[in-house]
Write a protein that holds these residues in place. Structure first.
Motif, PDB file in Angstrom:
ATOM      1  N   UNK A 187       0.827  -1.212   0.000  1.00  0.00           N
ATOM      2  CA  UNK A 187       0.000   0.000   0.000  1.00  0.00           C
ATOM      3  C   UNK A 187       0.862   1.263   0.000  1.00  0.00           C
ATOM      4  N   UNK A 188       0.323   2.345  -0.582  1.00  0.00           N
ATOM      5  CA  UNK A 188       1.024   3.619  -0.473  1.00  0.00           C
ATOM      6  C   UNK A 188       0.922   4.188   0.942  1.00  0.00           C
ATOM      7  N   UNK A 189       1.928   4.919   1.416  1.00  0.00           N
ATOM      8  CA  UNK A 189       3.198   5.154   0.712  1.00  0.00           C
ATOM      9  C   UNK A 189       4.083   3.922   0.776  1.00  0.00           C
ATOM     10  N   UNK A 190       4.513   3.448  -0.374  1.00  0.00           N
ATOM     11  CA  UNK A 190       5.270   2.206  -0.421  1.00  0.00           C
ATOM     12  C   UNK A 190       6.740   2.500  -0.667  1.00  0.00           C
ATOM     13  N   UNK A 191       7.575   1.518  -0.365  1.00  0.00           N
ATOM     14  CA  UNK A 191       9.026   1.732  -0.395  1.00  0.00           C
ATOM     15  C   UNK A 191       9.753   0.823  -1.373  1.00  0.00           C
ATOM     16  N   UNK A 192       9.020  -0.018  -2.111  1.00  0.00           N
ATOM     17  CA  UNK A 192       9.650  -0.987  -3.015  1.00  0.00           C
ATOM     18  C   UNK A 192      10.628  -1.882  -2.256  1.00  0.00           C
ATOM     19  N   UNK A 193      10.229  -2.258  -1.081  1.00  0.00           N
ATOM     20  CA  UNK A 193      11.071  -3.102  -0.260  1.00  0.00           C
ATOM     21  C   UNK A 193      11.250  -4.482  -0.887  1.00  0.00           C
ATOM     22  N   UNK A 194      12.402  -5.105  -0.581  1.00  0.00           N
ATOM     23  CA  UNK A 194      12.652  -6.477  -1.009  1.00  0.00           C
ATOM     24  C   UNK A 194      12.156  -7.479   0.030  1.00  0.00           C
ATOM     25  N   UNK A 195      11.699  -6.969   1.162  1.00  0.00           N
ATOM     26  CA  UNK A 195      11.251  -7.860   2.229  1.00  0.00           C
ATOM     27  C   UNK A 195       9.778  -8.201   2.073  1.00  0.00           C
ATOM     28  N   UNK A 196       9.453  -9.482   2.118  1.00  0.00           N
ATOM     29  CA  UNK A 196       8.042  -9.860   2.015  1.00  0.00           C
ATOM     30  C   UNK A 196       7.204  -9.309   3.163  1.00  0.00           C
ATOM     31  N   UNK A 197       7.838  -8.975   4.279  1.00  0.00           N
ATOM     32  CA  UNK A 197       7.088  -8.467   5.429  1.00  0.00           C
ATOM     33  C   UNK A 197       6.436  -7.133   5.145  1.00  0.00           C
ATOM     34  N   UNK A 198       6.940  -6.406   4.163  1.00  0.00           N
ATOM     35  CA  UNK A 198       6.434  -5.066   3.868  1.00  0.00           C
ATOM     36  C   UNK A 198       5.202  -5.089   2.965  1.00  0.00           C
ATOM     37  N   UNK A 199       4.850  -6.232   2.430  1.00  0.00           N
ATOM     38  CA  UNK A 199       3.762  -6.315   1.458  1.00  0.00           C
ATOM     39  C   UNK A 199       2.467  -6.720   2.155  1.00  0.00           C
ATOM     40  N   UNK A 200       1.422  -6.019   1.782  1.00  0.00           N
ATOM     41  CA  UNK A 200       0.151  -6.149   2.481  1.00  0.00           C
ATOM     42  C   UNK A 200      -0.773  -7.211   1.892  1.00  0.00           C
ATOM     43  N   UNK A 201      -0.689  -7.401   0.589  1.00  0.00           N
ATOM     44  CA  UNK A 201      -1.598  -8.313  -0.088  1.00  0.00           C
ATOM     45  C   UNK A 201      -0.800  -9.310  -0.923  1.00  0.00           C
ATOM     46  N   UNK A 202      -1.306 -10.538  -0.954  1.00  0.00           N
ATOM     47  CA  UNK A 202      -0.620 -11.621  -1.645  1.00  0.00           C
ATOM     48  C   UNK A 202      -1.601 -12.455  -2.460  1.00  0.00           C
ATOM     49  N   UNK A 203      -1.083 -12.979  -3.566  1.00  0.00           N
ATOM     50  CA  UNK A 203      -1.843 -13.962  -4.310  1.00  0.00           C
ATOM     51  C   UNK A 203      -1.627 -15.348  -3.720  1.00  0.00           C
TER      52      UNK A 203
END
Length: 125
Positions: free
Chosen positions: A100-116
Motif C-alpha cells: 500500500x502507499x506510501x510504499x518503499x519498493x522493499x525487497x522484504x516480504x514483510x512489507x507487502x500487504x496483499x498476496x496472491x
C-alpha cells in the motif's frame, strides 16, 4: 475484498519461457508498489522483481537479471512477469504481492500487504 490471482505458471524445459499474470480486484493498483516473489521447497521466500507505481522504476534479483521482465497495466489492474531462458533453478511457487502507499519498493516480504495464492513454475533440464 482484495484479491490477487496469479496465472500462467506451468512446466517447461530449460531455455523455455513463461509469462505470469496477476489480476487484482478490490482496489486500484495505480498507487501501489508491486512485486513478484518466489519460494522453492525448503527455501525462504525471495523477491524476484519489483516495480514502482507508474512503472518508472524496476528492480530485479541478480539471478534473474536479463532474463525476467516485470511490467504492469494499471488500466487492466494487472501485474506481469515475463520469464525467458528459464533454468531448473527457477523452479518455485511464484507469488505476486502489493504494498500500500506510501510504499518503499522493499525487497522484504514483510512489507507487502496483499498476496496472491501462488502459481507453480517447474523447469526441467
Amino acid at each position: 475484498q482484495v484479491q490477487l490471482v496469479e496465472s500462467g505458471g506451468g512446466s517447461v524445459q530449460a531455455g523455455g519461457s513463461l509469462r505470469l499474470s496477476c489480476a487484482v480486484s478490490g482496489y486500484t493498483i495505480r498507487s501501489y508498489c508491486m512485486a513478484w516473489f518466489r519460494q522453492a521447497p525448503g527455501k525462504e521466500r525471495e523477491v524476484v522483481a519489483r516495480i514502482s507505481p507508474g512503472g518508472g522504476s524496476t528492480y530485479y534479483a541478480d539471478s534473474v537479471k536479463g532474463r525476467f521482465t516485470i511490467s504492469r497495466s494499471d488500466a487492466l489492474n494487472t501485474l506481469y512477469l515475463q520469464m525467458n531462458n528459464l533454468t531448473p533453478e527457477d523452479t518455485a511457487v511464484y507469488y505476486c504481492a502489493a504494498d500500500r502507499p506510501p510504499c518503499t519498493l522493499s525487497a522484504s516480504p514483510k512489507e507487502y500487504n496483499y498476496w496472491g495464492q501462488g502459481t507453480q513454475v517447474t523447469v526441467s533440464s
